[in-house]
Design an enzyme around this catalytic site. Structure first.
Site, PDB file in Angstrom:
ATOM      1  CG  HIS C  56      -1.647  -1.169   1.649  1.00  0.00           C
ATOM      2  ND1 HIS C  56      -2.492  -1.725   0.570  1.00  0.00           N
ATOM      3  CD2 HIS C  56      -1.747  -2.115   2.415  1.00  0.00           C
ATOM      4  CE1 HIS C  56      -3.048  -2.957   1.244  1.00  0.00           C
ATOM      5  NE2 HIS C  56      -2.479  -3.175   2.177  1.00  0.00           N
ATOM      6  CG  HIS C 218      -5.777  -5.892   1.447  1.00  0.00           C
ATOM      7  ND1 HIS C 218      -6.526  -5.062   2.156  1.00  0.00           N
ATOM      8  CD2 HIS C 218      -4.803  -5.994   1.930  1.00  0.00           C
ATOM      9  CE1 HIS C 218      -5.873  -4.449   2.983  1.00  0.00           C
ATOM     10  NE2 HIS C 218      -4.765  -5.285   3.200  1.00  0.00           N
TER      11      HIS C 218
END
Ligand SMILES: Nc1ncnc2c1ncn2[C@@H]1O[C@H](COP(=O)(O)OP(=O)(O)O)[C@@H](O)[C@H]1O
Ligand SMILES: Nc1ncnc2c1ncn2[C@@H]1O[C@H](COP(=O)(O)OP(=O)(O)O)[C@@H](O)[C@H]1O
Ligand SMILES: [Mg+2]
Ligand SMILES: [Mg+2]
Ligand SMILES: [Mg+2]
Ligand SMILES: [Mg+2]
Lengths: 210, 330, 330, 210
Positions: C56, C218
């Site tokens: 991320h 995700h």
């Protein structure tokens, strides 16, 4: 040598050219993909469309003024390598034609050759470098050899198309394709292909006008 | 084609509208496609102007602001802007001290900036020019359009921008820009092709398990295709290519640059390998910048740019900068 | 699989080695996977600690530095870090004033941070916690693991980090973090799936001409698949989803966030549409941040996060911050 | 009830489990792709490998210590949701077994059930939510019903496998898969699949030891 090409004919030519570019834009961009940056078609489409729109608003009344004006429009709207090069081609041709109301074929050929040399100088390229010049010069030779527009224009269109095709085995030495080195071999140069379209449009405009 | 856009023809003006609302400190002329720092022209300051095709963001418009560019003009996707934009940008940036055009060496950019320089001079603006040609992947320059300008553009814009901010005259700003350009070399690799809005599909086919070495920033293929390499091997190849051309060097500035679609975590891993290889070759790294700065739309891959870091270059690199894409000290 | 990596198992340590050399102002423990600002613990200051799966970036390790996090612990790709890392980070960040755990609401993150909090308390560290659950795409929270934490994490880390920098006590830092979390909502879309190093291929098939609405960070698919929409339509959908849940609001902070592989030029275009839609709904935008901040590896797409911008939030948002991923005023 | 399971047997079990996870890691990650984040296989692989390595260095001498130690290792190396959950499962089982040198089947079953309840509480999940619990509880029921390890372990392995399969039509209510809502239907839960592997390893370890 009595036949002269007037402003109306040149306007027809540019309209036909714009239509051909419009039709073939995706194909030109496709040619510009494997060896370039995939924008040649959309570049010329944007420019020729803008030039047509500008001409609607500000019609020009001599062949010279018309080509000069259109060349300036291309410079102001195309960008990339082809904008200044095609813009210069048309501008210089227009300039050479001066303010005659109509021009005979030999005068047009001379003007185009002068302009082509200016393009070659601007881009620092020579025939054989796999650029638009490889369609342009053969077309001019064909114009030179022709006796009247009726046979010279189709011959020039054929010569330009053959010239474009002849870029396939060449290694590019100018423009983006040159970055590829030997890997540029085996691809038709997009600018040569668009030049062939312009000469095809010349023949078409004349044929339809006749 | 899948892109977060409205229509391909509107990508550039839509992005400019976005810049306008996101960055009130910039003055964005969407119609004429010029991005100018709001307080330009800054009295007594040389103006820095750059531009090029869109698709390399944050370069150039994202580098407009105090300490870097005064104005930028974005062209269509991968297409040099037109002279009209450049003249407008020059006029906005010129306080009377002249402007420096920062030009990447592509036929289109060179031709259009040259035309613009003539037109701007006609309007009484003194114009200097620096040409970026840092990409060592383009060899045999005699038989090509010459080397491409890529990552070093960021170094030149930052360092020359800092000197201009100090109030140096055009001649000096141009000369430091030239020095940074000459002291910089780049090399890039692609793990994927680019999809341009106009074409709507990848610009070339790159099979799984292969990569392109020596790519530019316009989705063109590289000089060579090879079976996939590890990050360490790629770092060795890139450092080797850059150093071979740059020659013996002391400390360097390093830009570990993402082409657009490579995750930051991979860029940092690549950065580690680049440092390792430079260390093995006894080249100290004075500063490192890691991220997506000089991009090629959605291309996966990375490029490495090294610049010899003399004292003045380092001082100017560290000077405050305040732009959407690069900011520190302000 | 094509990635700029050495081997899948080394992606995280390789990236940490890269962070270490690129950011000398950070202290990076590659072995134990903890990134700490070099001057931590800062006397008299509450420590801010966050962490989560890698992939991320720049979140979280890229937000370590003055004005934001004191320490971050990156887990494996898309995998919550383990309690050992969190305890280590807490110990490094704690000056005696306690630490605040900033936790995104995923089962793994919550369980591991809870375990870590217990262990840290055992070691005499006072631990506060704020849970991020801003993703409005997850409905029926009663029948799910609850809403995901996504873009609002950046707002919380920035605002709470600024308050901690002012020397506020844990209770106050925790309370402002809670307020920002409660005042924030997000919605994301994907134009492509993610390729994780472990799997080596896309996590799901997304045919050309379709997009996923309501995705997380995700690589999981969204709530709904639809035929491709324009940037303007997506902005309408996202703003609608966020505002419906956030309710009537005055000025907002807006994060127009890229998922990783969407070019910046598209994000700015999307930003323009988001502003247009917010304008039509009479929601003023006080600040806009555009870029790749809370990403999902090589996913193409974007998310929108809005946060009600009360006066204190705005003041703390504008306060100086100096991290690799977010920097201004310093 | 004379037969007791000693430390050697539990070590065999964990080795067999690690081997099975290793073999099936790609498959578990595959299951975690459409409804999760594609890491379940590599998560468990990392953890069980690390635990085996730690056991090499620090062998444990009672079944309880062995499970407790392994559970702690999983918590320290797996991360994600499965790390704390499986770590807790083993830790709590080990704790319940105390420091006996060997344990009879009913005691193991009781310990596992206590640990399973702790896992359910920790994760806030219940059977039917499409999680590892859907393989775990059926396996425990089979252990309960069995009279000796020789029949109970294979029965538990079958029950766990069936339980995992039975998650396919379920809508996930816990873990990442729950974000998908109805779209989670039609997929086998990765954690249930890995639980089935653990019970399969139990049967294998016993069968081979016998
Ligand atoms: N130096 C040059 N001299 C002549 N023609 C050139 C030169 N450089 C490029 N061209 C022509 O321009 C074409 C590319 O045009 P275009 O794609 O519109 O611009 P760009 O290369 O900037 O993307 C080439 O195919 C070639 O025919
Ligand atoms: N709350 C919960 N209770 C029980 N099991 C759960 C819970 N949340 C997740 N799981 C199990 O964990 C598995 C996912 O593990 P893993 O992929 O390793 O972690 P993560 O979801 O953090 O990526 C799921 O398939 C499910 O069986
Ligand atoms: Mg092109
Ligand atoms: Mg171009
Ligand atoms: Mg995970
Ligand atoms: Mg998972």
């Amino acid at each position: 040598m009595s036949e002269e090409l007037d402003t109306g004919f040149f306007a027809d030519w540019l309209r036909a050219a714009a239509a051909a570019i419009d039709r073939e834009a995706a194909h030109l961009t496709e040619l510009d993909s494997p060896i370039g940056d995939a924008d040649h078609g959309s570049n010329l489409q944007r420019g020729f469309t803008a030039a047509q729109a500008a001409l609607e608003k500000e019609p020009q009344d001599t062949p010279g003024a018309l080509l000069l004006f259109t060349g300036r429009q291309l410079i102001s709207t195309v960008g990339g390598a082809s904008g200044p090069l095609y813009g210069t081609l048309l501008r210089r041709t227009g300039k050479a034609l001066g303010d005659a109301a109509a021009v005979p074929l030999p005068e047009l050929t001379t003007a185009l050759r002068e302009a082509a040399d200016a393009v070659a100088q601007l881009g620092g390229a020579a025939p054989g470098d796999a650029t638009m010049l490889d369609a342009l010069y053969p077309a001019l030779d064909a114009l030179d050899a022709g006796s009247a527009p009726g046979d010279a224009f189709p011959a020039a269109a054929r010569a330009a198309a053959e010239g474009a095709e002849a870029t396939v085995p060449l290694q590019a030495r100018k423009g983006r394709a040159s970055y590829l080195g030997e890997r540029s071999v085996g691809h038709e140069d997009p600018g040569a292909a668009s030049t062939a379209l312009l000469f095809q449009a010349l023949a078409t405009a004349y044929g339809e006008g006749a | 084609m899948k892109m977060l856009i409205n229509v391909p023809e509107k990508v550039v003006p839509d992005a400019l509208r976005g810049m306008a609302v996101a960055h009130p400190e910039l003055s964005v002329d969407v119609e004429n496609r010029v991005v100018v720092r709001r307080d330009a022209p800054v009295a007594g300051k040389v103006g820095l102007v750059s531009g090029g095709g869109t698709g390399h963001e944050p370069l150039h418009a994202g580098f407009v602001g105090p300490g870097m560019l005064d104005a930028a003009c974005p062209g269509e996707i991968f297409t040099s802007p037109v002279p009209d934009q450049m003249v407008r940008a020059a006029a906005a940036a010129d306080s009377g001290e002249g402007v420096l055009f920062v030009v990447k060496n592509y036929t289109g950019d060179v031709l259009n900036f040259d035309m613009a320089a003539e037109l701007a001079e006609d309007e009484g603006i003194t114009v200097g020019k620096v040409l970026l040609q840092d990409d060592v992947a383009v060899t045999d320059s005699l038989f090509t359009a010459g080397r491409r300008g890529t990552g070093a553009t960021l170094f030149v814009e930052k360092v020359a921008g800092a000197l201009a901010a100090e109030g140096a005259p055009l001649e000096q700003v141009e000369s430091v820009a030239r020095r940074v350009a000459e002291n910089s070399r780049s090399f890039g690799v692609a793990l994927s092709a680019v999809t341009t809005p106009a074409k709507g599909g990848p610009t070339f086919d790159l099979p799984a398990g292969e990569l392109e070495l020596g790519i530019g920033i316009h989705g063109e293929p590289g000089r060579e295709r090879r079976p996939m390499m590890t990050s360490g091997e790629i770092a060795e190849f890139a450092v080797e290519a850059v150093l071979e051309d740059l020659g013996r060097t002391g400390p360097v500035l390093a830009l570990v640059n993402g082409m657009g679609a490579t995750p930051l975590v991979e860029l940092y891993g690549f950065c580690a390998e680049v440092h390792r290889v430079l260390g093995e070759r006894q080249v100290p790294v004075a500063r490192t910048l890691v991220g997506n700065y000089v991009t090629s739309l959605d291309m996966a891959g990375a490029s490495l740019t090294l610049c010899r870091a003399d004292e003045e270059t380092l001082r100017l690199w560290d000077a405050p900068v305040r732009t959407p894409g690069l900011r520190w000290g302000a």
